[in-house]
Motif scaffolding. Structure first.
Motif, short mmCIF file in Angstrom:
data_model
loop_
_atom_site.label_atom_id
_atom_site.label_comp_id
_atom_site.label_asym_id
_atom_site.label_seq_id
_atom_site.Cartn_x
_atom_site.Cartn_y
_atom_site.Cartn_z
N VAL A 107 0.87 -1.18 0.00
CA VAL A 107 0.00 0.00 0.00
C VAL A 107 0.90 1.23 0.00
CG1 VAL A 107 -1.88 1.23 1.14
CG2 VAL A 107 -1.74 -1.27 1.34
N ASP A 108 0.78 2.02 -1.04
CA ASP A 108 1.57 3.25 -1.18
C ASP A 108 0.74 4.38 -0.56
OD1 ASP A 108 3.02 5.44 -1.92
OD2 ASP A 108 2.89 5.09 -4.08
N MET A 109 1.22 4.89 0.60
CA MET A 109 0.44 5.88 1.34
C MET A 109 1.13 7.24 1.33
SD MET A 109 -0.82 3.58 4.59
CE MET A 109 0.76 2.81 4.97
N PRO A 110 0.36 8.31 1.44
CA PRO A 110 0.98 9.64 1.56
C PRO A 110 1.58 9.82 2.95
CG PRO A 110 -1.39 9.81 1.79
CD PRO A 110 -1.09 8.36 1.52
N GLU A 111 2.09 11.00 3.23
CA GLU A 111 2.64 11.26 4.55
C GLU A 111 1.73 12.20 5.32
OE1 GLU A 111 6.72 12.45 4.02
OE2 GLU A 111 7.18 10.55 3.01
N VAL A 112 1.86 12.15 6.63
CA VAL A 112 1.09 13.06 7.48
C VAL A 112 1.40 14.50 7.07
CG1 VAL A 112 0.87 13.89 9.86
CG2 VAL A 112 0.95 11.43 9.40
N ASP A 113 0.37 15.31 7.05
CA ASP A 113 0.42 16.73 6.64
C ASP A 113 0.31 16.92 5.12
OD1 ASP A 113 0.55 17.62 9.24
OD2 ASP A 113 2.75 17.79 9.26
N ASP A 114 0.36 15.81 4.35
CA ASP A 114 0.12 15.96 2.91
C ASP A 114 -1.34 16.38 2.69
OD1 ASP A 114 2.65 15.17 2.29
OD2 ASP A 114 2.11 13.26 1.36
N GLU A 115 -1.56 17.16 1.64
CA GLU A 115 -2.92 17.54 1.27
C GLU A 115 -3.46 16.52 0.27
OE1 GLU A 115 -4.63 20.33 2.34
OE2 GLU A 115 -2.95 20.79 3.69
N VAL A 116 -4.73 16.15 0.43
CA VAL A 116 -5.38 15.32 -0.60
C VAL A 116 -6.55 16.10 -1.17
CG1 VAL A 116 -4.68 13.12 0.41
CG2 VAL A 116 -6.87 14.13 1.07
N THR A 117 -6.86 15.82 -2.44
CA THR A 117 -7.92 16.57 -3.12
C THR A 117 -8.95 15.59 -3.67
OG1 THR A 117 -6.27 18.19 -3.78
CG2 THR A 117 -8.37 18.24 -4.97
N ALA A 118 -10.20 15.90 -3.51
CA ALA A 118 -11.28 15.03 -4.01
C ALA A 118 -11.08 14.75 -5.49
CB ALA A 118 -12.63 15.68 -3.77
N GLY A 119 -11.10 13.46 -5.85
CA GLY A 119 -10.97 13.07 -7.26
C GLY A 119 -9.53 12.92 -7.72
N GLU A 120 -8.58 13.19 -6.84
CA GLU A 120 -7.17 13.03 -7.25
C GLU A 120 -6.51 11.90 -6.47
OE1 GLU A 120 -4.98 16.66 -7.33
OE2 GLU A 120 -6.52 17.68 -8.54
N ASP A 121 -5.48 11.30 -7.08
CA ASP A 121 -4.89 10.13 -6.44
C ASP A 121 -3.99 10.53 -5.27
OD1 ASP A 121 -1.77 9.54 -7.56
OD2 ASP A 121 -3.00 10.95 -8.72
N PHE A 122 -3.98 9.69 -4.26
CA PHE A 122 -3.14 9.96 -3.08
C PHE A 122 -2.22 8.78 -2.76
CE2 PHE A 122 -6.95 7.98 -1.29
CZ PHE A 122 -6.44 7.10 -0.34
N GLY A 123 -2.20 7.76 -3.63
CA GLY A 123 -1.39 6.58 -3.38
C GLY A 123 -1.89 5.45 -4.24
N ALA A 124 -1.59 4.22 -3.82
CA ALA A 124 -2.01 3.06 -4.60
C ALA A 124 -2.07 1.83 -3.71
CB ALA A 124 -1.04 2.81 -5.76
N VAL A 125 -2.94 0.91 -4.08
CA VAL A 125 -2.91 -0.42 -3.48
C VAL A 125 -2.46 -1.37 -4.59
CG1 VAL A 125 -4.50 -0.34 -1.54
CG2 VAL A 125 -5.40 -0.51 -3.85
N GLU A 126 -1.58 -2.30 -4.23
CA GLU A 126 -1.02 -3.16 -5.26
C GLU A 126 -1.19 -4.63 -4.91
OE1 GLU A 126 2.49 -2.01 -7.20
OE2 GLU A 126 2.63 -0.08 -6.18
#
Lengths: 126, 366
Positions: A42-61
């Motif tokens: 699981v590719d996860m962002p880091e704490v304090d990163d911003e995420v936006t509705a409809g945009e990718d924030f990582g991946a599950v593989e």
């Protein structure tokens, strides 16, 4: 039959949000984990990163393929589920229990764009 | 206009058994049954069976068959005993790869070529074009033959106990003709998994019967998903990824299958000799990531300063080895063993080290 939980918000790209106050727990649905097969990373962002509705924030593989994670809502990452770093297969065991990121929601109005359990159930054809 | 998708003689059985099906090389093929990991481990630890009936078969006969095949094939079959199997490539004059293939020596001037499904039309056209100046007959028998691969340490027992075929006399890369249900079939000790195993070529009727026997005996059916993870760990190339019209076997570090000194040479021999002498611009290497991030086909490979120096051709979170590994085509200058590189995985960059491509040591019965 895939597991679907009442009270959560669902996206067409197979993520869910569980809202607790000003926070949202985001993960992939049971249907999605089943389609994907054994999750090996699981590719996860880091704490304090911003995420936006409809945009990718990582991946599950799975072994076979990487699947982008699309954020159903916008906000700031306040926590990532570190247990998934050592044991990504937890997503297969219980996708709803094993959320991926916890986000401080910046616009709760975005939740209106998501499906409720009944609409999601119809969406996946079950 | 989309071409109609082809099916193998086992297609209905794959569907009935619940396999996940997907188009591959023009065929609707099983990708997985129980899951890639389960099937992969069955082959490493026990035995599994693959439907590889999509593979192409070309029979070459005639007074100059051996001379001709030796001219279009990189390995050297001259004077080989009947019953031997060779691995090698057919090349364009510039060294680029037409296909990689197996050549079975059926008899003097009687050669059986096994080619990749995606390349059948291209290969047959290429072979026919080269055959003009030779006294040979080229017969594309791809529609006639179906094929099973029975792979794993229990492959020999399975051949004997389930199919009643004794293979104890076959060594790695040899074959024999077996009379099975009144039909002469080809059985070789070959495969694409890094394990001991067998490949069987027969008519669809016989292959369907064998499949039913193997299923009744509880042998794990395996899809193309684990075929790729298995061959990858064993350091074996896939045409389209590690070998292409732009990637020669020298670049792919498969020079051991190119007999540059053989009598009469072969198409592409001079280009290969030049690449070997001067050092090709690119080189295929193995990469190991310390992190769990998975390098996938097409991802950029960077040097430690962030310059793009190549790309990933195949990559997995390896099932048997338990690491994130890749084959990558990189600038020769950065391809030395132990060299530090990086792989761009989506938005992040992960450190990687150049390692040997054979991630898993194969268990062949020599």
């Amino acid at each position: 039959m895939s597991k679907i939980i009442e009270g959560l918000f669902y996206s067409e790209s197979q993520e869910y949000v569980r809202v607790e106050g000003e926070y949202g727990y985001i993960g992939i649905t049971d249907y999605a984990q089943h389609e994907l097969g054994n999750v090996v990373y699981v590719d996860m962002p880091e704490v304090d990163d911003e995420v936006t509705a409809g945009e990718d924030f990582g991946a599950v593989e799975s072994t076979k393929a990487a699947s982008d994670l699309m954020s159903p809502v916008s906000g700031t990452v306040v926590e990532v589920n570190e247990a998934l770093e050592d044991e990504p297969g937890l997503v297969n065991k219980d996708a709803f229990e094993n959320w991926i990121i916890k986000v401080q929601l910046s616009d709760k109005g975005e939740l209106d764009n998501l499906m409720d359990a009944a609409a999601y159930k119809a969406f996946i054809g079950e | 206009m989309a071409e109609e998708i082809k099916v193998t003689c086992l297609h209905d059985k794959h569907v009935a058994q619940g396999a996940l099906m997907s188009p591959f090389a023009g065929f609707d093929m099983p990708i997985q049954y129980a899951g890639i990991e389960v099937e992969h481990n069955a082959v490493r630890q026990n035995v599994g069976v693959f439907d590889v009936s999509h593979m192409g078969e070309v029979h070459i006969t005639g007074p100059q068959a051996e001379k001709f095949v030796n001219y279009i094939f990189t390995n050297d079959i001259a004077g080989a005993p009947v019953g031997k199997v060779f691995y090698g490539m057919m090349l364009y004059p510039d060294g680029g790869t037409v296909d990689d293939l197996l050549v079975y020596k059926m008899g003097d001037n009687d050669l059986f070529l096994v080619i990749n499904a995606a390349n059948i039309d291209k290969d047959v056209a290429w072979i026919n074009e080269q055959a003009k100046d030779f006294d040979v007959v080229v017969d594309n028998q791809s529609e006639h033959y179906a094929q099973l691969a029975i792979q794993g340490p229990n492959g020999e027992n399975t051949m004997r106990d389930v199919l009643d075929i004794d293979c104890s006399d076959l060594t790695f890369y040899t074959f024999k003709l077996v009379n099975y249900n009144g039909e002469e079939i080809i059985v070789s000790r070959t495969g694409y998994t890094g394990e001991d195993g067998f490949e069987v070529y027969a008519t669809p009727a016989v292959i369907v019967k064998m499949w039913d026997l193997l299923m009744a005996a509880g042998v794990q059916p395996c899809g193309l998903g684990c075929r790729d993870t298995l061959r990858f760990e064993a350091g074996l190339p896939l045409y389209g990824d590690e070998l292409t019209a732009q990637i020669s076997p020298i670049v792919a570090t498969l020079g051991m299958f190119c007999k540059l000194d053989k009598e009469g040479g072969f198409i592409g021999c001079d280009a290969c000799a030049q690449q070997k002498a001067e050092g090709s611009e690119k080189k295929l290497v193995g990469l190991e990531l310390k992190d769990k991030a998975i390098p996938r086909h097409g991802y950029d490979v960077l040097d430690t300063e962030g310059n793009v120096v190549g790309y990933v051709t195949t990559g997995y979170r390896s099932i048997t080895v338990g690491k994130s590994l890749a084959f990558a085509l990189v600038d020769r200058a950065v391809g030395a063993l132990g060299n530090d590189l990086q792989v761009q995985v989506r938005k992040k960059v992960f450190p990687a080290t150049v390692v040997k491509k054979r991630f898993y040591t194969p268990n062949y019965k020599k």
